[in-house]
Design a protein around this motif. Structure first.
Motif, PDB file in Angstrom:
ATOM      1  N   GLU A   1       0.823  -1.212   0.000  1.00  0.00           N
ATOM      2  CA  GLU A   1       0.000   0.000   0.000  1.00  0.00           C
ATOM      3  C   GLU A   1       0.856   1.261   0.000  1.00  0.00           C
ATOM      4  O   GLU A   1       0.569   2.228  -0.723  1.00  0.00           O
ATOM      5  CB  GLU A   1      -0.909  -0.012   1.234  1.00  0.00           C
ATOM      6  CG  GLU A   1      -1.846   1.184   1.323  1.00  0.00           C
ATOM      7  CD  GLU A   1      -2.720   1.146   2.558  1.00  0.00           C
ATOM      8  OE1 GLU A   1      -3.350   2.180   2.871  1.00  0.00           O
ATOM      9  OE2 GLU A   1      -2.781   0.092   3.224  1.00  0.00           O
ATOM     10  N   THR A   2       1.938   1.267   0.787  1.00  0.00           N
ATOM     11  CA  THR A   2       2.803   2.445   0.864  1.00  0.00           C
ATOM     12  C   THR A   2       3.546   2.670  -0.443  1.00  0.00           C
ATOM     13  O   THR A   2       3.668   3.811  -0.914  1.00  0.00           O
ATOM     14  CB  THR A   2       3.800   2.297   2.033  1.00  0.00           C
ATOM     15  OG1 THR A   2       3.081   2.044   3.238  1.00  0.00           O
ATOM     16  CG2 THR A   2       4.620   3.566   2.208  1.00  0.00           C
ATOM     17  N   VAL A   3       4.047   1.607  -1.053  1.00  0.00           N
ATOM     18  CA  VAL A   3       4.761   1.750  -2.321  1.00  0.00           C
ATOM     19  C   VAL A   3       3.802   2.225  -3.416  1.00  0.00           C
ATOM     20  O   VAL A   3       4.156   3.089  -4.227  1.00  0.00           O
ATOM     21  CB  VAL A   3       5.447   0.427  -2.712  1.00  0.00           C
ATOM     22  CG1 VAL A   3       5.952   0.485  -4.152  1.00  0.00           C
ATOM     23  CG2 VAL A   3       6.601   0.143  -1.760  1.00  0.00           C
TER      24      VAL A   3
ATOM     25  N   TYR B   1      15.510  -2.977   2.380  1.00  0.00           N
ATOM     26  CA  TYR B   1      16.074  -1.741   1.830  1.00  0.00           C
ATOM     27  C   TYR B   1      15.582  -0.532   2.615  1.00  0.00           C
ATOM     28  O   TYR B   1      16.354   0.384   2.916  1.00  0.00           O
ATOM     29  CB  TYR B   1      15.708  -1.595   0.352  1.00  0.00           C
ATOM     30  CG  TYR B   1      16.555  -0.567  -0.362  1.00  0.00           C
ATOM     31  CD1 TYR B   1      17.706  -0.938  -1.040  1.00  0.00           C
ATOM     32  CD2 TYR B   1      16.230   0.787  -0.333  1.00  0.00           C
ATOM     33  CE1 TYR B   1      18.505  -0.008  -1.684  1.00  0.00           C
ATOM     34  CE2 TYR B   1      17.016   1.731  -0.968  1.00  0.00           C
ATOM     35  CZ  TYR B   1      18.156   1.330  -1.638  1.00  0.00           C
ATOM     36  OH  TYR B   1      18.944   2.264  -2.250  1.00  0.00           O
ATOM     37  N   SER B   2      14.303  -0.524   2.946  1.00  0.00           N
ATOM     38  CA  SER B   2      13.753   0.589   3.715  1.00  0.00           C
ATOM     39  C   SER B   2      14.444   0.694   5.069  1.00  0.00           C
ATOM     40  O   SER B   2      14.774   1.796   5.534  1.00  0.00           O
ATOM     41  CB  SER B   2      12.249   0.404   3.905  1.00  0.00           C
ATOM     42  OG  SER B   2      11.595   0.358   2.651  1.00  0.00           O
ATOM     43  N   THR B   3      14.674  -0.449   5.701  1.00  0.00           N
ATOM     44  CA  THR B   3      15.413  -0.466   6.956  1.00  0.00           C
ATOM     45  C   THR B   3      16.830   0.039   6.756  1.00  0.00           C
ATOM     46  O   THR B   3      17.352   0.830   7.563  1.00  0.00           O
ATOM     47  CB  THR B   3      15.448  -1.899   7.523  1.00  0.00           C
ATOM     48  OG1 THR B   3      14.116  -2.318   7.800  1.00  0.00           O
ATOM     49  CG2 THR B   3      16.281  -1.978   8.783  1.00  0.00           C
TER      50      THR B   3
ATOM     51  N   VAL C   1      14.522   0.629  14.124  1.00  0.00           N
ATOM     52  CA  VAL C   1      13.556   0.676  13.017  1.00  0.00           C
ATOM     53  C   VAL C   1      12.349  -0.184  13.366  1.00  0.00           C
ATOM     54  O   VAL C   1      12.502  -1.355  13.729  1.00  0.00           O
ATOM     55  CB  VAL C   1      14.193   0.180  11.706  1.00  0.00           C
ATOM     56  CG1 VAL C   1      13.173   0.169  10.575  1.00  0.00           C
ATOM     57  CG2 VAL C   1      15.389   1.047  11.328  1.00  0.00           C
ATOM     58  N   ASP C   2      11.143   0.374  13.224  1.00  0.00           N
ATOM     59  CA  ASP C   2       9.907  -0.351  13.527  1.00  0.00           C
ATOM     60  C   ASP C   2       9.100  -0.555  12.248  1.00  0.00           C
ATOM     61  O   ASP C   2       8.432   0.357  11.764  1.00  0.00           O
ATOM     62  CB  ASP C   2       9.071   0.418  14.553  1.00  0.00           C
ATOM     63  CG  ASP C   2       7.847  -0.365  15.019  1.00  0.00           C
ATOM     64  OD1 ASP C   2       7.643  -1.503  14.533  1.00  0.00           O
ATOM     65  OD2 ASP C   2       7.096   0.163  15.856  1.00  0.00           O
ATOM     66  N   LEU C   3       9.150  -1.781  11.725  1.00  0.00           N
ATOM     67  CA  LEU C   3       8.477  -2.079  10.460  1.00  0.00           C
ATOM     68  C   LEU C   3       7.028  -2.508  10.635  1.00  0.00           C
ATOM     69  O   LEU C   3       6.362  -2.856   9.651  1.00  0.00           O
ATOM     70  CB  LEU C   3       9.241  -3.173   9.704  1.00  0.00           C
ATOM     71  CG  LEU C   3      10.450  -2.675   8.913  1.00  0.00           C
ATOM     72  CD1 LEU C   3      11.272  -3.843   8.407  1.00  0.00           C
ATOM     73  CD2 LEU C   3      10.033  -1.792   7.751  1.00  0.00           C
TER      74      LEU C   3
ATOM     75  N   PRO D   1       8.903   3.527   8.047  1.00  0.00           N
ATOM     76  CA  PRO D   1      10.213   3.341   7.415  1.00  0.00           C
ATOM     77  C   PRO D   1      10.139   3.282   5.887  1.00  0.00           C
ATOM     78  O   PRO D   1      11.000   3.840   5.201  1.00  0.00           O
ATOM     79  CB  PRO D   1      10.703   2.012   8.001  1.00  0.00           C
ATOM     80  CG  PRO D   1       9.970   1.865   9.281  1.00  0.00           C
ATOM     81  CD  PRO D   1       8.620   2.452   9.025  1.00  0.00           C
ATOM     82  N   VAL D   2       9.116   2.621   5.353  1.00  0.00           N
ATOM     83  CA  VAL D   2       8.968   2.534   3.896  1.00  0.00           C
ATOM     84  C   VAL D   2       8.631   3.905   3.326  1.00  0.00           C
ATOM     85  O   VAL D   2       9.178   4.326   2.298  1.00  0.00           O
ATOM     86  CB  VAL D   2       7.887   1.511   3.517  1.00  0.00           C
ATOM     87  CG1 VAL D   2       7.728   1.424   1.998  1.00  0.00           C
ATOM     88  CG2 VAL D   2       8.230   0.134   4.092  1.00  0.00           C
TER      89      VAL D   2
END
Length: 602
Positions: free
Chosen positions: A273-275, A528-530, A570-572, A577-578
C-alpha cells in the motif's frame, strides 16, 4: 563488445574462492558424506523419549551437531555446483547432499510432534528449566508453532516429500542455467554478440540501443519457447505451498510463509500500500529516463540503460575492493579489517565463466567462511554487488562470532539489511565529493536504480506472488496465459504511462528464481527501507548508531526479526520506514533532475 566467457580452468586461482577451507578436496567431502549416516541413524534412538528437559536438551545438542555436518556437506556441494552448472560430478554431489538432508528430515520428523504432544504445563516447566537456557528462545518459538505442527506420521510424510516438493525450483534452475540457450544477436555495429543468462543484464545496461533491443528480443524468445514448462514448474511450486498451508491450518500460504519469522501479514500489505502511494515518483523517474535518453518511446529494454555514458566508469577488481573498504569505513576498524581478511582468505569467486551460475550470492556455514559468488564485469553495479554481498557475509561473520550454532543463521526477513546498508554507504561516499554533473548523474542513476530494483520492482514481484497464490487458493488456473496477463498488468501499474510495454515483457516472471521460495521477495523492500534508515543514522549520528547496528548484526537468530530491528532503531510494524525511504527516493530524484538542468544550462 563484451568478451567471450572463459572456461573455469582459465580463471586465475586468486579470483576463485578457496573451498579447501571447508574440505581439502572432493574426496574429503565424500568421506564426510558417508560418515554422517551414523549420526543420522543415531537420532532415531530418541523417539518416544522426549519427555523431560534433560532428554530434550540432549536431543537439541545432537540435532544441532548433525545440522552443522549436513550444512557443511550441502553448502560445499552447492558452491561446487555453482562453479559450473554443466559439471555432472558437482550435480551428483549436490543431489546426494540434498538426499541426506531429506533422509535426516525423515528420521527426525518425530521430534517436534512428540515434544508438542506433551501437556501444556509440562512444556512450560521444560521451557523454564535451567538446562534449556541455551535453547530457550528456540524452544519458546517451537511452542509458538504448536497449533500448526502435525502428527509425527504426518510430519514424517511431509519430510519424506522434501526432494519432490523442491523439484519445481530445481527444474527451473537447471533449465535456465544449463539448458536454456539464446540466439546470438547483432550490436549497433553489426558485430555478433553472444547472449547468456549471466551476461543479459550487462547487455541491457549497454549504451548501444540496438544491442539492448536485440538481446531483449532474443532473451525472451528463449523464455517464450519454454513458457509452458516454466508455467508448469511455477504452478506446481505454488500449489505445493497452498496444500501445505491448508494441511498446517494456516489461512493462506502467505500467512504460513510469514509465520515462520513471526511477521504479521499486515507488514506485507502495508508495504504494498505504501509503495503504491509513491508510484507517481516512479513515473517521474521513468519520464526522466525517457528525457535523458532522448527517445521517442521508452521500451522495457531501455529501463537499465545508463543515463550517462559509462565509458569512463569501468573499474578493475582491485579498485572495486578499495571502493568497498572506503564505503564501510564509517562502520569502524574491526569491520574494515575483517573485510580485508575476506579478500586475503579468498572468500570471493569473482569473475564469470562458462556454466557458472548467474547473479551473485553469499553462502557459508557456522564452520566455514561466509563465501561470496559474483560475476564481476567492471561496472559500478558490479562494484555495488561486491559491497552488497560483503554485507551479507559480514552479517554472517558477526553472528557466528557472537552466537552459538543454534542461533548462527539470521532470518530471511533481515537478510537484506546489512547488504543494502553497505550499498548505501558506498553510494553516499561516492556522492559526497562528486559535483561534476555527468559523474554525479551517473551515481544518482545508480542510487535511483537501487531503489527501483530493490523497492519498487521487488514490491511488484510481491504483488505478483500474492495474487498468484491467491488465485491457486481460489481454485483458478495458474497457466501461462493467466500468469502472463497478471505480470503485464503489474508492469503497467508500476512503470506508468511513459513505458511502452512490449509483448516480451509478459514472460519476465519466468526468469525470477526467488518465486520458487514463496514470499521472499518482499523482504528485499522491507530490508532496503530499513537499510536507508540505518545508513542515514550511521552517517549522521556516528558511533551510537554504529554500536546499535553492529549489535544487530551480532544477534543472528537469537530473537524475532522485528524485535532485532527495533533494537537497531527501526519499527516495520508501521508504514513509516517505507514511507521515509521513498521520500528519500524523491529527494534523490530531485537531485538528478537538478543535475540534469545544470548540464543542459552549462
Amino acid at each position: 563488445m563484451p568478451e567471450a566467457l572463459k572456461e573455469r580452468s582459465q580463471i586465475e586461482e586468486q579470483y576463485k574462492w578457496d573451498l579447501t577451507r571447508m574440505y581439502a578436496d572432493d574426496a574429503a567431502w565424500e568421506k564426510a558424506l558417508n560418515e554422517v549416516d551414523a549420526d543420522i541413524d543415531a537420532m532415531a534412538a530418541y523417539a518416544g523419549k522426549l519427555k523431560d528437559a534433560a532428554t530434550i536438551r540432549a536431543w537439541l545438542d545432537a540435532s544441532t551437531a548433525l545440522d552443522r555436518k549436513l550444512s557443511n556437506l550441502f553448502c560445499y556441494s552447492s558452491l561446487r555446483r555453482s562453479e559450473d552448472t554443466r559439471a555432472e560430478d558437482a550435480q551428483r554431489m549436490y543431489a546426494r547432499a540434498m538426499a541426506k538432508y531429506v533422509h535426516a528430515g525423515e528420521v527426525t520428523a518425530f521430534a517436534e510432534p512428540e515434544i508438542l504432544a506433551l501437556p501444556e504445563e509440562t512444556l512450560n516447566a521444560i521451557l523454564a528449566d535451567d538446562q534449556m537456557e541455551p535453547y530457550r528462545f528456540a524452544f519458546g518459538d517451537l511452542l509458538r508453532r504448536k497449533p500448526h505442527t502435525l502428527s509425527a506420521a504426518e510430519e514424517q510424510l511431509l519430510a519424506s516429500m522434501g526432494e519432490v516438493l523442491s523439484a519445481p525450483g530445481e527444474i527451473s534452475d537447471n533449465l535456465q542455467d544449463a539448458d536454456l540457450v539464446f540466439d546470438s544477436v547483432k550490436d549497433g555495429k553489426g558485430e555478433e554478440v553472444e547472449v547468456t543468462g549471466s551476461n543479459y543484464i550487462l547487455l541491457q545496461s549497454s549504451d548501444d540501443r540496438t544491442l539492448r533491443e536485440n538481446s531483449f528480443r532474443s532473451f525472451y524468445k528463449g523464455y517464450r519457447q519454454h513458457i509452458n514448462t516454466f508455467g508448469a514448474t511455477y504452478s506446481a511450486n505454488v500449489k505445493a505451498a497452498v496444500v501445505e498451508a491448508k494441511a498446517r491450518h494456516y489461512e493462506s500460504s502467505r500467512a504460513m510463509s510469514m509465520a515462520g519469522e513471526n511477521i504479521p501479514v499486515s507488514v506485507y500489505d502495508n508495504l504494498v500500500e505504501t509503495v503504491r502511494k509513491h508510484l507517481p515518483a516512479m513515473y517521474r523517474y521513468v519520464a526522466l529516463r525517457k528525457k535523458i535518453l532522448g527517445v521517442d518511446e521508452l521500451h522495457y529494454y531501455d529501463v537499465y540503460a545508463p543515463l550517462v555514458s559509462e565509458s569512463s566508469a569501468s573499474y578493475t577488481y582491485p579498485q572495486a575492493q578499495q571502493m568497498v573498504l572506503d564505503a564501510v569505513a564509517p562502520l569502524g576498524e574491526e569491520y574494515v579489517n575483517q573485510v580485508k581478511k575476506a579478500y586475503a582468505d579468498r572468500w570471493i569467486d569473482v569473475f564469470p565463466n562458462r556454466g557458472k551460475s548467474g547473479g551473485a550470492y553469499s553462502s557459508g556455514t557456522y564452520d566455514s567462511d561466509p563465501y561470496i559468488m559474483t560475476n564481476f564485469t567492471g561496472t559500478l553495479d558490479s562494484v555495488s554487488t561486491i559491497a552488497h554481498e560483503m554485507g551479507h557475509s559480514m552479517h554472517s561473520w558477526y553472528t557466528r562470532q557472537n552466537q552459538p550454532a543454534q542461533y548462527s543463521n539470521y532470518t530471511l526477513f533481515v537478510a537484506e539489511v546489512a547488504s543494502t546498508v553497505n550499498e548505501n554507504l558506498m553510494i553516499e561516499q561516492l556522492l559526497k565529493d562528486e559535483q561534476e554533473p555527468q559523474a554525479r548523474l551517473r551515481l544518482l542513476n545508480q542510487y535511483l536504480e537501487n531503489f527501483k530494483g530493490t523497492v519498487y520492482r521487488q514490491v511488484m514481484f510481491a504483488e505478483f506472488e500474492r495474487e498468484a497464490h491467491a488465485m491457486a487458493e481460489r481454485g483458478e488456473a495458474l497457466n501461462p496465459a493467466a500468469l502472463n496477463a497478471l505480470y503485464r498488468r503489474l508492469i503497467v501499474d508500476y512503470f506508468g504511462p511513459e513505458l511502452v510495454v512490449d509483448d516480451e515483457v509478459q514472460y519476465e516472471w519466468a526468469r525470477i528464481p526467488h518465486f520458487y521460495r514463496p514470499f521472499y521477495v518482499y523482504k528485499y523492500a522491507t530490508g532496503y527501507s530499513t537499510a536507508v534508515a540505518l545508513s542515514e543514522a550511521i552517517l549522521n549520528e556516528g558511533e551510537p548508531a554504529v554500536k546499535r547496528y553492529l549489535e544487530f548484526l551480532s544477534m543472528g537468530g537469537s530473537a524475532y526479526p522485528l524485535d532485532e530491528l527495533r533494537h537497531a532503531g527501526v519499527d516495520l510494524t508501521t508504514p513509516a520506514p517505507v514511507d521515509a525511504a521513498l521520500c528519500k527516493f524523491e529527494r534523490i530524484l530531485d537531485d538528478a533532475e537538478a543535475t540534469l538542468a545544470r548540464m543542459q544550462n552549462a
